[in-house]
Design a protein around this motif. Structure first.
Motif, PDB file in Angstrom:
ATOM      1  N   SER B   8      -2.582  12.932   3.303  1.00  0.00           N
ATOM      2  CA  SER B   8      -3.339  12.088   2.391  1.00  0.00           C
ATOM      3  C   SER B   8      -2.413  11.500   1.334  1.00  0.00           C
ATOM      4  O   SER B   8      -1.564  12.211   0.797  1.00  0.00           O
ATOM      5  CB  SER B   8      -4.418  12.931   1.705  1.00  0.00           C
ATOM      6  N   PHE B  10      -3.155  10.898  -1.545  1.00  0.00           N
ATOM      7  CA  PHE B  10      -3.508  11.475  -2.843  1.00  0.00           C
ATOM      8  C   PHE B  10      -2.975  12.894  -3.005  1.00  0.00           C
ATOM      9  O   PHE B  10      -3.037  13.480  -4.075  1.00  0.00           O
ATOM     10  CB  PHE B  10      -5.036  11.452  -3.016  1.00  0.00           C
ATOM     11  N   TYR B  36      -6.928   8.526   5.248  1.00  0.00           N
ATOM     12  CA  TYR B  36      -7.569   8.179   3.972  1.00  0.00           C
ATOM     13  C   TYR B  36      -6.929   6.952   3.321  1.00  0.00           C
ATOM     14  O   TYR B  36      -7.562   6.262   2.527  1.00  0.00           O
ATOM     15  CB  TYR B  36      -7.524   9.380   3.013  1.00  0.00           C
ATOM     16  N   ALA B  37      -5.660   6.715   3.647  1.00  0.00           N
ATOM     17  CA  ALA B  37      -4.963   5.559   3.075  1.00  0.00           C
ATOM     18  C   ALA B  37      -5.446   4.246   3.666  1.00  0.00           C
ATOM     19  O   ALA B  37      -5.174   3.179   3.123  1.00  0.00           O
ATOM     20  CB  ALA B  37      -3.450   5.702   3.287  1.00  0.00           C
ATOM     21  N   LYS B  40     -10.970   1.170   2.580  1.00  0.00           N
ATOM     22  CA  LYS B  40     -11.177   0.225   1.471  1.00  0.00           C
ATOM     23  C   LYS B  40     -11.646   0.934   0.203  1.00  0.00           C
ATOM     24  O   LYS B  40     -12.320   1.961   0.273  1.00  0.00           O
ATOM     25  CB  LYS B  40     -12.269  -0.781   1.850  1.00  0.00           C
ATOM     26  N   GLY B  41     -11.300   0.344  -0.932  1.00  0.00           N
ATOM     27  CA  GLY B  41     -11.853   0.795  -2.204  1.00  0.00           C
ATOM     28  C   GLY B  41     -11.151   1.971  -2.851  1.00  0.00           C
ATOM     29  O   GLY B  41     -11.695   2.585  -3.765  1.00  0.00           O
ATOM     30  N   THR B  42      -9.960   2.305  -2.399  1.00  0.00           N
ATOM     31  CA  THR B  42      -9.215   3.395  -3.033  1.00  0.00           C
ATOM     32  C   THR B  42      -8.069   2.831  -3.878  1.00  0.00           C
ATOM     33  O   THR B  42      -7.766   1.635  -3.818  1.00  0.00           O
ATOM     34  CB  THR B  42      -8.610   4.369  -1.996  1.00  0.00           C
ATOM     35  N   GLU B  43      -7.416   3.721  -4.612  1.00  0.00           N
ATOM     36  CA  GLU B  43      -6.272   3.319  -5.443  1.00  0.00           C
ATOM     37  C   GLU B  43      -5.106   2.775  -4.623  1.00  0.00           C
ATOM     38  O   GLU B  43      -4.243   2.090  -5.168  1.00  0.00           O
ATOM     39  CB  GLU B  43      -5.756   4.548  -6.222  1.00  0.00           C
ATOM     40  N   GLU B  45      -5.340   0.898  -1.875  1.00  0.00           N
ATOM     41  CA  GLU B  45      -5.673  -0.266  -1.045  1.00  0.00           C
ATOM     42  C   GLU B  45      -4.702  -1.435  -1.249  1.00  0.00           C
ATOM     43  O   GLU B  45      -4.241  -2.044  -0.288  1.00  0.00           O
ATOM     44  CB  GLU B  45      -7.115  -0.731  -1.333  1.00  0.00           C
ATOM     45  N   GLN B  73     -14.959   0.592   7.444  1.00  0.00           N
ATOM     46  CA  GLN B  73     -14.397   0.754   6.097  1.00  0.00           C
ATOM     47  C   GLN B  73     -12.880   0.550   6.051  1.00  0.00           C
ATOM     48  O   GLN B  73     -12.269   0.676   4.997  1.00  0.00           O
ATOM     49  CB  GLN B  73     -14.692   2.168   5.587  1.00  0.00           C
TER      50      GLN B  73
END
Lengths: 130, 100
Positions: B8, B10, B36-37, B40-43, B45, B73
């Motif tokens: 991940s 993160f 997870y990378a 859409k819509g994550t830090e 992206e 997504q």
């Protein structure tokens, strides 16, 4: 392929790069990497090692593991030369980020820029990650 | 060459280091927690969209599904592949670098 590139048994010599990205004692990766590097060297392969991210800590001088009851394997990096493992590369960005310089390492290394390291990886036939 | 990332973004810096050292034109496949990378819509992206400009980005569909996510997504510019696609990528590229 000329004779120099062939082993006596007729096997091929390949360019192996071992990429080390972890600090030495928190996990077994660094020690295991050394074991596999020595196996590669025993089979007379063309071995290089790269130290990236926390992997640069593996080479830090002055490791003293007496009080944590683990083997200090940092002298092994100095012995690699005897196994014809002489190409040790350190990622400059990782070294700088940790406040280290070449003088902090137990062995002479070649410090590479991001571009040079990318090129080194491109130039290999096999890459093993630890 | 093909790069795989299975952590991940993160949790670890594997993806960042992969992105920094992967040359333009190389293929990057996100697997396991690496998927997870691709969402859409994550830090991360913006970083993924920028990387899609000069690298070929892939994500393993079964790992997206396993994590309760949906292929819909996935960020535009990242190609979803199945296990057969993973095999094709490994076969098409001269070598694989696994960022663990």
């Amino acid at each position: 392929m000329n004779e120099d590139e062939m082993m006596e048994e007729g096997g091929t010599i390949k360019k192996f790069l071992y990429v080390n990205r972890r600090a030495p004692y928190g996990s077994v990766y660094a020690l295991e990497s050394l074991e596999v590097v020595l196996i590669g060297a025993a089979f007379e392969q063309d071995v290089s090692m790269a130290f990236v991210d926390d992997g640069v800590y593996q080479l830090k001088k002055g490791q003293d593991t007496k009080d944590v009851d683990m083997k200090n394997f940092s002298p092994t990096y100095r012995a690699l030369e005897m196994y014809d493992v002489e190409k040790l590369y350190v990622d400059k960005a990782s070294m700088d980020a940790r406040g280290l310089t070449e003088e902090d390492f137990v062995v002479p290394v070649e410090v590479l820029s991001t571009e040079q390291l990318a090129e080194l990886m491109e130039d290999q036939e096999v890459i093993l990650s630890f | 060459m093909l790069h795989t990332v299975n952590k991940s973004p993160f949790e670890k810096n594997s993806l960042d280091t992969c992105m920094r050292l992967a040359k333009a034109g190389s293929a990057i496949l996100l697997i396991e927690d690496g998927v997870y990378a691709a969402i859409k819509g994550t830090e991360v992206e913006a970083k993924m969209k920028a990387a899609a400009g000069d690298k070929k980005l892939y994500v393993l569909g079964p790992d997206i599904k396993a994590r309760g996510l949906d292929e819909g997504q996935v960020i535009d510019g990242i190609t979803v592949v199945d296990y057969g696609g993973f095999v094709d990528l490994a076969a098409e590229n001269d070598k694989v670098q696994a960022w663990l």
